[in-house]
Design a protein around this motif. Structure first.
Motif, short mmCIF file in Angstrom:
data_model
loop_
_atom_site.label_atom_id
_atom_site.label_comp_id
_atom_site.label_asym_id
_atom_site.label_seq_id
_atom_site.Cartn_x
_atom_site.Cartn_y
_atom_site.Cartn_z
N ASP A 250 0.79 -1.09 0.02
CA ASP A 250 -0.04 0.09 -0.07
C ASP A 250 1.09 1.18 -0.08
O ASP A 250 1.61 1.30 1.13
CB ASP A 250 -0.91 -0.08 1.43
N LEU A 251 0.77 2.22 -0.93
CA LEU A 251 1.73 3.22 -1.13
C LEU A 251 1.30 4.31 -0.38
O LEU A 251 2.01 5.66 -0.45
CB LEU A 251 1.96 3.69 -2.80
N ASN A 252 -0.01 4.18 0.06
CA ASN A 252 -0.60 5.38 0.88
C ASN A 252 -0.13 5.34 2.15
O ASN A 252 -0.45 6.67 3.06
CB ASN A 252 -2.14 5.12 0.85
N LEU A 253 0.39 4.39 2.66
CA LEU A 253 0.88 4.16 4.30
C LEU A 253 2.29 4.61 4.20
O LEU A 253 3.04 4.72 3.38
CB LEU A 253 0.68 2.76 4.64
N SER A 254 2.34 5.30 5.49
CA SER A 254 3.58 5.92 5.56
C SER A 254 4.66 4.87 5.86
O SER A 254 4.29 3.80 6.06
CB SER A 254 3.76 6.95 6.67
N GLU B 239 3.87 3.00 9.42
CA GLU B 239 2.94 2.32 9.72
C GLU B 239 3.53 0.88 9.00
O GLU B 239 3.18 -0.05 9.66
CB GLU B 239 1.76 2.77 8.61
#
Length: 597
Positions: free
Chosen positions: A159-163, A166
């Protein structure tokens, strides 16, 4: 073959089986107790049966009959049988039942211990299996959690949206879950290894040991039942020989019954010794004095019909019967009174109403009574003699050693014993005189013991009221026997009571008695010569010092005609040049006898 190997998974069934086996043992013990009760009751009833059928004291006189003796022996054997049943009962109680009870108690305790140990082993194994189950559940949960954590980390990493932070947190969670899964897996493996080891030890060593103990316990019970059953049979077998001997005794008692012998004993008991009445003479009235009324002889009762049961008459009945006889024989009351007075003065009556010499009995019964009385007195003399000898020995011991006692303490007892002994000897001498007189005066024609008294000339002897014997001539119609006399063996010469009743004519040993109405008559009977029993040789010279004895010189040969009867005298005979034979008594210790085979 062992239960631990073959029945490793049958714990509950083995527990039930062993319990049933002990219940069978207890049931056998109860069976033995009931049998012991039956044996005891049976023995008790047999003993009561024997007691109830024991001859009463009033029936003792009938014990001489073989049938009565056989029945008495039968009762004795039945009593012995009861004793053997009691032995069986007591042995079963003390040995078999006690052993069964002890074994049952021991088996129950051992079984309880085995089951307790088995239960503990089962609980230990169950606990380990529960721990294994928990470890497996923990490992399963941890594994699923680790798998989920890995899957979440992979999703977060894609998931590229997670930092980055995370993603790192998901990674740390994954690493923690994987570690927990590995720890749970190791714990599960450890518990599994423990469980396998415990299970292997449980089913391979521990539980088989318990089952083997149960097997030994059950085999011990089975072996015990076998031994107890055999032991009970051995108890029965141990008394079987005795019971068999009891049966043999009963058979022997039955075989001992002799009807002929009993018939002879009846004759011996009730035989009066009198002869049947003679023919009633014909009375020719045409030749009788017209002024004399004829007397009837038909109403007179013969004296020999006066015997009743037991062969005895009471004094009252005897007096009444004698009165009837004398009344029929003697017409006048004066003559009858003379005879009654003579008879009354002749003998005194005893406490039981009989005369002292039993002359009121028939001859055979008189002989038996006199013999029994003499035997009784002789027994008392022997007892009193032993008592006196014991007191004399005690007195001698006290005189030799005064510390043991004062000799004057037994002086009174010794004097009393001497006085009693003198009285008994006088009574014995008196009854021996009665018996000797009866032997001289009475001949019992049908008695086997009277062969020495049988007359050789065919004449028979009759007894008058004075008890004297006379030859019966064919012109004497007054041949009525009286109430005295009987047969027995002769008295010893030292008794001073008279001579042998078989003395031959010419030996100077006869006697004459007075007639009760004053007339003296002397009779001499020829008797059959006794057959010699053997010969004897005089070891020492002997001078005859008492009546009835004969002298002899050393080395003299004589004939033995009567053995020593226990009084120290032997009756012998020798030939002489005057009247044929001399007979008499000599001391037994002075001769050497050689009896014929």
């Amino acid at each position: 073959m062992s239960w631990g190997t073959e029945l490793w998974d049958q714990y509950d069934n083995l527990s039930i089986h062993t319990n049933k086996g002990i219940e069978v043992l207890d049931k056998y013990a109860n069976f033995l107790r009931d049998r012991v009760a039956i044996e005891t009751e049976y023995a008790g009833k047999l003993r009561r049966l024997v007691k109830n059928y024991q001859p009463k004291k009033k029936e003792e006189e009938d014990n001489e009959f073989t049938s009565r003796q056989a029945f008495r022996n039968l009762l004795k054997e039945v009593g012995d049988l009861a004793g053997q049943r009691e032995v069986v009962s007591e042995t079963l109680q003390t040995q078999i039942i006690h052993g069964v009870t002890v074994l049952s108690k021991t088996l129950r305790e051992d079984r309880k211990k085995c089951l307790t140990d088995g239960t503990m082993l089962q609980q230990t194994l169950s606990a380990q299996l529960s721990a294994l189950e928990r470890a497996k559940r923990n490992y399963d949960k941890a594994y699923r959690d680790s798998e989920k954590a890995v899957e979440n980390y992979k999703k977060a990493d894609m998931d590229l949206n997670l930092s980055r932070a995370e993603v790192e947190r998901y990674k740390n969670i994954m690493t923690s879950k994987i570690q927990q899964s590995d720890d749970a897996k190791n714990e599960y493996a450890n518990q599994l290894q423990k469980t396998n080891n415990l299970q292997q030890q449980h089913y391979g060593i521990l539980l088989p040991a318990v089952f083997n103990r149960l097997q030994e316990l059950d085999e011990k019970r089975t072996r015990g039942i076998r031994e107890f059953i055999i032991g009970a049979a051995d108890v029965e077998s141990s008394v079987a020989p005795i019971i068999a001997r009891c049966m043999e005794g009963i058979v022997k008692a039955g075989e001992s019954i002799n009807e002929k012998e009993d018939s002879l004993k009846v004759i011996e008991r009730y035989q009066s010794g009198f002869t049947p009445p003679t023919d009633i003479p014909f009375e020719d009235l045409s030749k009788m004095d017209p002024g004399v009324a004829p007397q009837s002889n038909y109403s007179s009762v013969p004296y020999n019909h006066l015997t009743i049961k037991g062969g005895t008459l009471t004094a009252a009945k005897l007096k009444k019967a004698r009165g009837g006889i004398l009344n029929s024989i003697f017409g006048s009351n004066k003559q009858r009174q003379i005879i009654e007075a003579c008879i009354t003065m002749k003998n005194s009556l005893t406490a039981d109403g009989q005369k002292e010499d039993f002359s009121d009995l028939p001859p055979n019964q008189q002989r038996k009574k006199l013999q029994a009385k003499i035997a009784e007195l002789q027994h008392k003399v022997d007892q009193e003699t032993n008592t006196r000898d014991g007191l004399m020995k005690m007195k001698i011991v006290y005189e030799a050693n005064s510390s043991l006692g004062n000799p004057m303490t037994v002086e009174g007892q010794l004097n009393e014993s001497e006085h009693e002994l003198d009285k008994l000897k006088m009574s014995l001498k008196k009854y021996q005189g009665f018996l000797d007189k009866a032997n001289q005066l009475q001949v019992a024609n049908n008695s086997p013991q009277s062969n020495r008294n049988q007359l050789q000339n065919g004449h028979r002897t009759s007894r008058h009221s004075n008890g004297s014997a006379s030859a019966d001539d064919h012109h004497d119609a007054d041949d009525q026997p009286d109430d005295a006399g009987s047969l027995s063996s002769s008295a010893s010469p030292e008794s001073g009571l008279g001579t042998s009743h078989t003395s031959l004519p010419g030996s100077g040993q006869g006697s004459a008695n007075e007639n009760p109405i004053g007339e003296e008559t002397s009779y001499e009977a020829e008797v059959e010569m006794l057959q010699p029993l053997g010969t004897c040789r005089a070891l020492y010279p002997f001078e005859a010092t008492s009546e009835g004895s004969i002298p002899m010189s050393e080395g003299e040969e004589l004939q033995v005609i009567e053995n020593d009867q226990g009084d120290g005298w032997t009756r012998v005979r020798r030939a002489n040049n005057t009247n044929g034979w001399d007979e008499g008594f000599v001391p037994t210790s002075y001769i050497e006898c050689t009896l014929f085979a």
